[in-house]
Design an enzyme around this catalytic site. Structure first.
Site, PDB file in Angstrom:
ATOM      1  N   TYR A   1      -2.402  -4.226  -4.927  1.00  0.00           N
ATOM      2  CA  TYR A   1      -2.698  -4.672  -6.456  1.00  0.00           C
ATOM      3  C   TYR A   1      -2.356  -5.025  -6.921  1.00  0.00           C
ATOM      4  CZ  TYR A   1      -5.468  -4.003 -10.579  1.00  0.00           C
ATOM      5  OH  TYR A   1      -5.607  -4.643 -11.579  1.00  0.00           O
TER       6      TYR A   1
HETATM    7  P1  NAD Z   1     -14.287  -2.334 -11.707  1.00  0.00           P
HETATM    8  O1  NAD Z   1     -13.932  -2.108 -10.244  1.00  0.00           O
HETATM    9  O2  NAD Z   1     -15.179  -1.627 -12.461  1.00  0.00           O
HETATM   10  O3  NAD Z   1     -15.413  -4.026 -11.781  1.00  0.00           O
HETATM   11  C1  NAD Z   1     -15.140  -4.955 -11.016  1.00  0.00           C
HETATM   12  C2  NAD Z   1     -16.407  -5.224 -10.436  1.00  0.00           C
HETATM   13  O4  NAD Z   1     -16.112  -6.625  -9.891  1.00  0.00           O
HETATM   14  C3  NAD Z   1     -17.439  -4.236  -9.494  1.00  0.00           C
HETATM   15  O5  NAD Z   1     -18.239  -4.295 -10.428  1.00  0.00           O
HETATM   16  C4  NAD Z   1     -17.309  -4.998  -8.416  1.00  0.00           C
HETATM   17  O6  NAD Z   1     -18.293  -5.078  -7.852  1.00  0.00           O
HETATM   18  C5  NAD Z   1     -16.921  -5.914  -8.392  1.00  0.00           C
HETATM   19  N1  NAD Z   1     -16.194  -7.408  -7.825  1.00  0.00           N
HETATM   20  C6  NAD Z   1     -15.042  -7.107  -6.673  1.00  0.00           C
HETATM   21  N2  NAD Z   1     -14.614  -8.545  -5.945  1.00  0.00           N
HETATM   22  C7  NAD Z   1     -15.636  -8.971  -5.961  1.00  0.00           C
HETATM   23  C8  NAD Z   1     -16.121 -10.306  -4.959  1.00  0.00           C
HETATM   24  N3  NAD Z   1     -15.314 -10.488  -4.113  1.00  0.00           N
HETATM   25  N4  NAD Z   1     -17.182 -11.116  -5.900  1.00  0.00           N
HETATM   26  C9  NAD Z   1     -18.368 -10.365  -6.687  1.00  0.00           C
HETATM   27  N5  NAD Z   1     -17.878  -9.122  -7.274  1.00  0.00           N
HETATM   28  C10 NAD Z   1     -17.108  -8.653  -7.930  1.00  0.00           C
HETATM   29  O7  NAD Z   1     -12.887  -2.726 -12.483  1.00  0.00           O
HETATM   30  P2  NAD Z   1     -12.735  -3.483 -14.374  1.00  0.00           P
HETATM   31  O8  NAD Z   1     -12.081  -1.693 -14.615  1.00  0.00           O
HETATM   32  O9  NAD Z   1     -14.175  -3.285 -14.380  1.00  0.00           O
HETATM   33  O10 NAD Z   1     -11.694  -3.466 -13.874  1.00  0.00           O
HETATM   34  C11 NAD Z   1     -12.080  -5.525 -15.084  1.00  0.00           C
HETATM   35  C12 NAD Z   1     -10.772  -6.005 -14.021  1.00  0.00           C
HETATM   36  O11 NAD Z   1      -9.558  -6.127 -14.848  1.00  0.00           O
HETATM   37  C13 NAD Z   1     -10.491  -6.096 -12.544  1.00  0.00           C
HETATM   38  O12 NAD Z   1      -9.561  -7.394 -12.616  1.00  0.00           O
HETATM   39  C14 NAD Z   1      -8.584  -5.257 -12.847  1.00  0.00           C
HETATM   40  O13 NAD Z   1      -7.847  -5.631 -11.897  1.00  0.00           O
HETATM   41  C15 NAD Z   1      -8.211  -5.300 -14.307  1.00  0.00           C
HETATM   42  N6  NAD Z   1      -7.259  -4.433 -15.170  1.00  0.00           N
HETATM   43  C16 NAD Z   1      -8.350  -2.617 -15.551  1.00  0.00           C
HETATM   44  C17 NAD Z   1      -8.148  -2.000 -15.610  1.00  0.00           C
HETATM   45  C18 NAD Z   1      -8.420  -0.436 -16.014  1.00  0.00           C
HETATM   46  O14 NAD Z   1      -7.975   0.278 -16.243  1.00  0.00           O
HETATM   47  N7  NAD Z   1     -10.415  -0.260 -16.366  1.00  0.00           N
HETATM   48  C19 NAD Z   1      -6.364  -2.167 -15.615  1.00  0.00           C
HETATM   49  C20 NAD Z   1      -5.847  -3.253 -15.769  1.00  0.00           C
HETATM   50  C21 NAD Z   1      -6.650  -4.558 -15.313  1.00  0.00           C
END
Ligand code: NAD
Length: 362
Positions: free
Chosen positions: A170
């Protein structure tokens, strides 16, 4: 003229900036909150999400319904679908893209590495291709991650610190994303802002994350696994409340500056920025558990084991000076306050009955 005539509007403020934003991953945790905040201040928002089954799809559908009730439409589609993206850009002249779609989670990468390549590498490139060809070319703000700091001893983590030791696939895909977006920035003049989020939590959160799964297990009387680092050191995270992250995202959109290319041709240098968005107040996992126990009024059955070498890092801690200075980013929610709001949402969303210890909606 307007800017000089009216009082200065702080970046990320609640007043709309007249943006037109494509939010990818809009049915995700952070995507839902950002889309709602943009809509509430009057900016135009269209979402896209593939509704993958990484975690409970009914939660994503409930978020979509919430968004729809506020006038945000989420297209069901994959960011790898270049034709769909081109159509969206043809119909709506997006000024900005807030790219949050990704395969998240560090441990799942052991089981399903291909989904990280699909969404975080191929999907990112597909989206950037559509952005570079769009006219107008949108400014891109996207979610990197604190995981890029990997096994880093220099705390708190600053943007200039080394990011060459990712501890999971990741993290490696997020690091690769930073290189890829930087390339599109200097070749095609795309304005790019990468945001390194630090462990985001809050209402409508992700069921795969510890604070969420601990809550479920504690209420159901099931044991929770608490990882500990080497030499019995507790793991610590810079838990950051969702509303603070949303303000950081909106401030990034507001200050993104213009892309300088059209149709894949560059006309001049465009901004490239990276910011930490954290809380700069790390808390150990046992402390997180004790706060949850207090709010849930149930004692956890803890199973404390040494952290397996599968992608987790022992601690995270953000230095947020750069975001403070350039985005006026100022986290305001302590873990105590934020977990209180999360627990209140959790109990109500799943219809928990404190008398019978049962859920109506789980
Ligand atoms: P999440 O999994 O709730 O949201 C990601 C969304 O993207 C999901 O609804 C999923 O269905 C959609 N998705 C995934 N692959 C896809 C694709 N190929 N096409 C279209 N949609 C797609 O995650 P989150 O916690 O809301 O995270 C949002 C972003 O922040 C992500 O990029 C994650 O890596 C990053 N991030 C999150 C955290 C955290 O603590 N939540 C920390 C660091 C980084």
């Amino acid at each position: 003229i307007r800017a000089s005539a009216s009082p200065r509007r702080p970046p990320g403020s609640a007043e709309g900036a007249g943006l037109s934003v494509l939010v990818t991953g809009a049915a995700g945790f952070v995507g839902t909150h950002c889309s709602l905040a943009l809509r509430k201040r009057g900016d135009g928002v269209v979402g896209i999400d593939n509704f993958n089954k990484y975690y409970d799809p009914s939660l994503k559908k409930a978020r979509r319904a919430l968004l729809a009730s506020h006038g945000v439409f989420v297209v069901e589609g994959d960011i790898n679908d270049g034709r769909l993206l081109t159509k969206l850009f043809d119909v709506v002249p997006f000024t900005h893209v807030l790219h949050l779609a990704a395969q998240a989670g560090v441990r799942y990468a052991m089981e399903n590495p291909a989904s990280y390549v699909h969404s975080n590498i191929a999907g990112l490139v597909s989206l950037l291709e559509a952005c570079k060809d769009a006219d107008p070319q949108p400014a891109v703000v996207w979610a990197s991650s604190s995981s890029v700091y990997g096994l880093n001893d220099a705390v708190p983590f600053s943007e200039a610190h080394r990011t060459d030791r990712p501890a999971s696939l990741y993290a490696a895909t997020k690091k690769a994303g930073e290189e890829i977006t930087h390339t599109y920035n200097h070749i095609y003049g795309l304005s790019v802002t990468g945001l390194r989020f630090f462990t985001v939590y809050g209402p409508w959160g992700r069921p795969d994350m510890a604070y969420f799964s601990f809550t479920r297990n504690i209420l159901q009387g099931k044991p929770i696994t608490v990882y500990r680092g080497k030499d019995h050191v507790d793991l610590a995270r810079d838990f950051t409340y969702i509303d603070d992250i949303v303000r950081g995202c909106l401030a990034s959109l507001d200050t993104a500056g213009r892309s300088t290319g059209t149709g894949g041709r560059k006309r001049g240098p465009a901004p490239y920025r990276i910011f930490n968005l954290g809380n700069t107040a790390p808390v150990t996992v046992p402390t997180l558990v004790s706060i949850l126990e207090r709010y849930l009024r149930v004692k956890a059955k803890k199973n404390v084991v040494e952290m397996p070498g599968n992608g987790d890092v022992p601690f995270t801690h953000a230095n947020i000076s750069l975001a403070r200075e350039q985005l006026e980013y100022k986290p305001t929610t302590s873990l105590e306050m934020g977990l209180k709001k999360f627990v209140r949402w959790y109990l109500s969303y799943y219809g928990y009955n404190r008398g019978t210890h049962t859920f109506n909606n789980l």
